[in-house]
Motif scaffolding. Structure first.
Motif, PDB file in Angstrom:
ATOM      1  N   ILE A 467      33.138  38.614  40.404  1.00 36.65           N
ATOM      2  CA  ILE A 467      33.719  39.713  39.653  1.00 36.65           C
ATOM      3  C   ILE A 467      34.976  40.148  40.398  1.00 36.65           C
ATOM      4  N   SER A 468      36.058  40.360  39.662  1.00 39.65           N
ATOM      5  CA  SER A 468      37.271  40.865  40.302  1.00 39.65           C
ATOM      6  C   SER A 468      37.764  42.066  39.530  1.00 39.65           C
ATOM      7  N   MET A 469      38.442  42.931  40.232  1.00 34.91           N
ATOM      8  CA  MET A 469      39.132  43.997  39.522  1.00 34.91           C
ATOM      9  C   MET A 469      40.479  44.228  40.168  1.00 34.91           C
ATOM     10  N   ALA A 470      41.380  44.793  39.404  1.00 30.21           N
ATOM     11  CA  ALA A 470      42.707  45.024  39.946  1.00 30.21           C
ATOM     12  C   ALA A 470      43.299  46.280  39.335  1.00 30.21           C
ATOM     13  N   TYR A 471      44.048  46.972  40.169  1.00 32.70           N
ATOM     14  CA  TYR A 471      44.854  48.082  39.678  1.00 32.70           C
ATOM     15  C   TYR A 471      46.245  47.917  40.269  1.00 32.70           C
ATOM     16  N   GLY A 472      47.243  48.260  39.508  1.00 29.79           N
ATOM     17  CA  GLY A 472      48.582  48.217  40.076  1.00 29.79           C
ATOM     18  C   GLY A 472      49.562  48.988  39.235  1.00 29.79           C
TER      19      GLY A 472
END
Lengths: 711, 215
Positions: A467-472
């Motif tokens: 599982i991956s998550m990203a914010y930017g």
């Protein structure tokens, strides 16, 4: 004689077990006394036992791939020594978990790759075009009249391209209005392509939606000559390889005139697109660790056609477009001591467009440089850092000249952007990776300083899944045509939130990704020709779901992938009257790509089916704003690559096999006719199908070489 | 007593010789080489490559231990099941070959193993890698043969690729078989190697290939 007996009876034994932190036995670890031959390998239970004739102070070492080296001072005196060794994982080396949120990687070292560079070349419907092939991945939108990458409710300009980390401006070749342009570089140049649909690294800036990062191949290993004869032109390439360097040069000429004469076109061509191109790349291995890459691409292209003003079909505007393009890129990479890795690069783009509209001439000139220095270091088994500086300098001018009318004008701007970024990969455990980054950017025109945080997490949930998550936060200077009129415009901004789940097991991949994107400070105006009335009051959002399934295993000699994207997006920008789904966006996009190798005819067959639900458009003859919708778009394309001989490949491809009507939208007259009606013109491909035939010949000492990897 | 004197002298001399580092090196290498060619399981190959790595670490100027460790990793790649694990073994092999290449530039045997690594990369995923890596591997073998026309391993592996390619195109494999025949001839007429640790493997493989493809 004493020495003889002393040596013989001075034998000491060293034994013990070797385990990881969880207590699991490590099998096949190398355990030894440093600077001696004495040692052994651990067995299936992690036990080890060896003898040595050394005495006194020694260093006991243990090594195993993916683990930090173990070493300890020991004193050997003829007794048996027992050790319980605990090895710590070197997460940095193991790379068991990688960040996949938003990213599609092809080639390179990534264990989670979903595409290979060769896939780009053999995707039906793309005709060897990089963007064309990537447009079969989820997160993209079918915008047939543009050919660009429209990512997740973002416009084409929101995707930026980088070659070896350096920005490429004007990545697409020129084309007639409402016909697709092609990506400028050939896919065979690249060993790895990473297409990010959001949440990308702090190393990349000036891209609101997406970064297309391509790494060029290093040393060519063979001398060869490639000749291609195509239905639209031909090219010749020569590659020379030496011990530590190589040089490749290619010249290409394409002319669509003969083709357009055979296959009738909607466009009234005077001169169909013609292009001459040369590219040179030099590669050198400077030392064991040092790498130098130089690349240059030079292109001249032109086209001319007759158009009429929609409100008055009697008018004829002879439209002529000439483009001159230069792209230079140089990258140097080496270790500089202290464990630091240095990468320094410089790229230069110069584009000149000469547009003729009957007697009137418009000249557009844009040049830019991008320079970059990146330093990287692995600080420990669990932490690495990268930090760097970016500097962009670009100039754009646009001038208008008419020989008969005194109405010449000229506008333009010069912009400098400086950026500082830092990013760290932190393995919180072997199964949990965090990437924390920040990018600070200063833009000279609007004197804005933006600080953009980036954060990604990847968690390995099982052996083959994660599982991956990203914010930017991402920002981009306003487009050049708006900045030329109103140089003080603020940067446009977008925040990305991504959640991704991926299973990757023996050539089968499934992934699902949820995303949410918030747009702010989009450029708005009331009249695109007047410097008054520009502002940054636009905003919008995009959210949705991407699905991807690829299976290269279940069916014999067959590889296929399926993509589906659902996008819910609305925005208020440009001269929109209110917040609506923009005209380039469709809610549902679907692609199926199949490749099948048939041994008996030595051919690879490919087919691509694409579907996109209707796109909205504004009809000034109707009440309301953006109330109309195009019909659903379907396309079925196919190709075949036939290995005629070891060094000769024959390639054929066709788009829209079924000859379906593909309607992308309408353009409307800028003014109403006497009856108050706005005339319109449908936007369709200039011909139902595009057919391509090419023969690719490779001449080399090694007769088995062919251009399959370059198709 | 004379016999005892002789024996004592022999032991004494052998001790002196054993004490000189080069002989200890050769002895350790010979025993390890024997083990790598007797190995059958993953563990045995791993143990053999570990031994070569230990020797390599001490003998910073010697290419032989790196060569044999790389060889062990290439064979290990065939024992792995998952493509990524296969690639990892080949990466390990390549790493050692590049280190060895620095110590002994222009070495035909090292280049042969490099070609072997490329060849095994093709095996991992023929459809997507065939075109790239088969070219690279053939180029390496041809270069290795150019450096030493009597390198039977380079000839044999080159013939492998030639026969495989001919088969793929449905054409006649006589060129590959001629190369293989030449390899076998060199194997049969091989005297003792220039250096006692130089590779000598491959004859059985060559005969096996001949039986399978050229008879």
């Amino acid at each position: 004689m004493t020495s003889f007996f002393g040596a013989s009876f001075g034998q000491s034994w060293i034994k013990g077990t070797i385990k990881d932190v969880k207590g699991e036995a490590i099998i096949g670890a190398n355990i030894y006394l440093e600077d001696t031959y004495d040692g052994t390998s651990s067995d299936v239970e992690g036990n080890f036992l060896f003898s040595t004739e050394e005495t006194g102070e020694q260093i006991l070492k243990a090594t195993y791939l993916g683990f930090a080296d173990f070493s300890r001072a020991v004193s050997i005196n003829g007794d048996t020594l027992t050790f319980q060794i605990k090895m710590k994982v070197n997460a940095m080396e193991l790379q068991d978990v990688v960040i996949t949120a938003g990213a599609f990687d092809a080639g390179g070292a990534n264990k989670q790759e979903v595409m290979k560079p060769l896939d780009i070349l053999t995707t039906a419907g793309a005709t060897g075009d990089i963007a064309g092939a990537l447009n079969t991945l989820p997160g993209t939108q079918a915008v047939g009249e543009s050919g660009r990458l429209f990512v997740r409710g973002g416009e084409g300009y929101e995707t930026k391209t980088f070659v070896d980390g350096m920005q490429v401006m004007n990545f697409y070749s020129v084309s007639a209005p409402n016909t697709p342009g092609r990506s400028r570089f050939m896919p065979y140049m690249f060993s790895g392509v990473s297409f990010s649909t959001g949440g990308y690294s702090a190393e990349y800036g000036q891209a609101l939606s997406s970064a297309l990062v391509m790494n060029s191949k290093f040393l060519a290993t063979q001398n060869r000559m490639d000749v291609s004869l195509m239905s639209v032109g031909g090219d010749i390439g020569i590659t020379r390889s030496w011990e530590n360097s190589s040089l490749a040069a290619k010249a290409q000429y394409t002319n669509l005139d003969p083709y357009m004469n055979v296959i009738s076109q909607e466009i009234d061509w005077i001169d169909a697109p013609t292009s001459g191109e040369a590219s040179v790349s030099y590669r050198s291995k400077l030392s064991n660790t040092g790498v130098l890459k130089l690349f240059g691409n030079f292109n001249r292209s032109g086209l001319a056609l007759n158009r009429f003003e929609l409100h008055d079909p009697a008018t004829n505007i002879k439209t002529k477009l000439d483009n001159q393009y230069i792209y230079l890129n140089g990258v140097l990479q080496d270790e500089i001591g202290g464990g630091w890795n240095l990468k320094a690069g410089l790229s230069y783009t110069d584009t000149q467009d000469d547009i003729g509209l009957n007697a009137a001439k418009i000249k557009e000139d844009e040049w830019g440089i991008h320079s970059k220095v990146v330093l990287g270091k692995t600080l420990s088994n669990n932490v690495s850092i990268r930090t760097g500086l970016d500097y962009f300098n670009r100039r754009f001018t646009q001038g208008y000249h008419h020989p008969d009318v005194e109405a010449d004008w000229s506008i333009g701007f010069r912009e400098e952007i400086g950026a500082l970024f830092a990013e760290s990969d932190i393995y919180l455990s072997t199964a949990l990776l965090a990437r924390v980054g920040v990018r600070a950017e200063y833009t000279s025109l609007n004197k804005q300083l933006d600080v953009a945080p980036r954060l990604s997490l990847a968690w390995k949930t099982a052996q083959h899944s994660q599982i991956s998550m990203a914010y930017g936060r991402f920002q981009q200077a306003a487009q050049r045509q708006w900045l030329a009129l109103s140089p003080g415009l603020e940067n446009e901004r977008a925040d990305h939130y991504i959640l991704n789940y991926q299973i990757n097991k023996s050539r089968k991949t499934f992934r699902i990704e949820l995303f949410h994107k918030e747009y702010q400070d989009l450029v708005k105006f009331s009249d695109p020709r007047s410097p008054l009335g520009f502002n940054n009051n636009g905003q919008g959002y995009a959210r949705g779901l991407d699905l991807f399934w690829r299976d290269g295993k279940s069916l014999r000699n067959t590889d296929y992938w399926v993509s589906y994207s659902y996008t819910d997006t609305q925005r208020d920008y440009r001269d929109y009257l209110r917040t609506v789904r923009p005209s380039f966006s469709s809610a549902h996009n679907f692609s199926l790509v199949v490749k099948h190798f048939v041994n008996s005819i030595k051919s690879q067959l490919g087919a691509t089916y694409r579907m996109a639900s209707g796109r909205p458009y504004h009809d000034p003859n109707k009440m309301g704003f953006m109330t109309e919708k195009t019909p659903t778009y379907h396309d079925l394309s196919a190709n075949i690559s036939y290995l005629f001989k070891q060094n000769i490949i024959i390639h054929m491809s066709a788009t829209n096999l079924l000859g379906l009507d593909q309607l992308f939208g309408y353009e409307f007259a800028s003014q109403a006719d006497d009856a108050g009606h706005f005339a319109s013109r449908a936007i369709r491909p200039p011909a139902k199908r595009f057919l391509f035939l090419g023969v690719f010949i490779t001449l080399s000492k090694e007769k088995v070489l062919n251009q399959l990897p370059t198709l | 007593m004379k016999i005892l004197d002789f024996l004592l002298c022999a032991v004494f001399f052998s001790l002196i010789v054993a004490a000189t580092p080069s002989d200890a090196y050769e002895k350790a290498m010979k025993s390890a080489i024997e083990k790598v060619f007797q190995a059958e399981t993953m563990e045995q190959y791993q143990a053999a490559s570990n031994t070569f790595d230990r020797i390599a670490e001490k003998e910073s100027k010697a290419w032989h231990p790196r060569y044999y460790s790389a060889y062990a990793h290439i064979i290990m790649s065939t024992l792995e099941k998952e493509p990524t694990a296969k690639d990892e073994q080949l990466d390990q092999a390549m790493e050692r070959l590049l280190a060895a290449d620095e110590l002994s530039p222009g070495n035909s045997e090292l280049l042969t193993l490099e070609g072997f690594v490329h060849m095994m990369r093709v095996v991992v995923d023929p459809a997507s890698r065939g075109a790239q890596y088969s070219g690279q591997s053939i180029a390496a073998f041809q270069k290795a043969v150019a450096m030493d026309p009597n390198n039977p391993r380079a000839l044999m592996l080159l013939s492998n690729m030639q026969i495989g390619t001919a088969r793929f195109f449905g054409s006649d494999s006589s060129e590959g078989c001629a190369t293989l025949e030449k390899a076998i001839k060199v194997f049969e007429n091989a005297g003792s190697p220039k250096h006692p640790l130089d590779p000598t493997w491959g004859k059985e493989m060559a005969l096996g290939n001949k039986k399978a493809s050229c008879q």
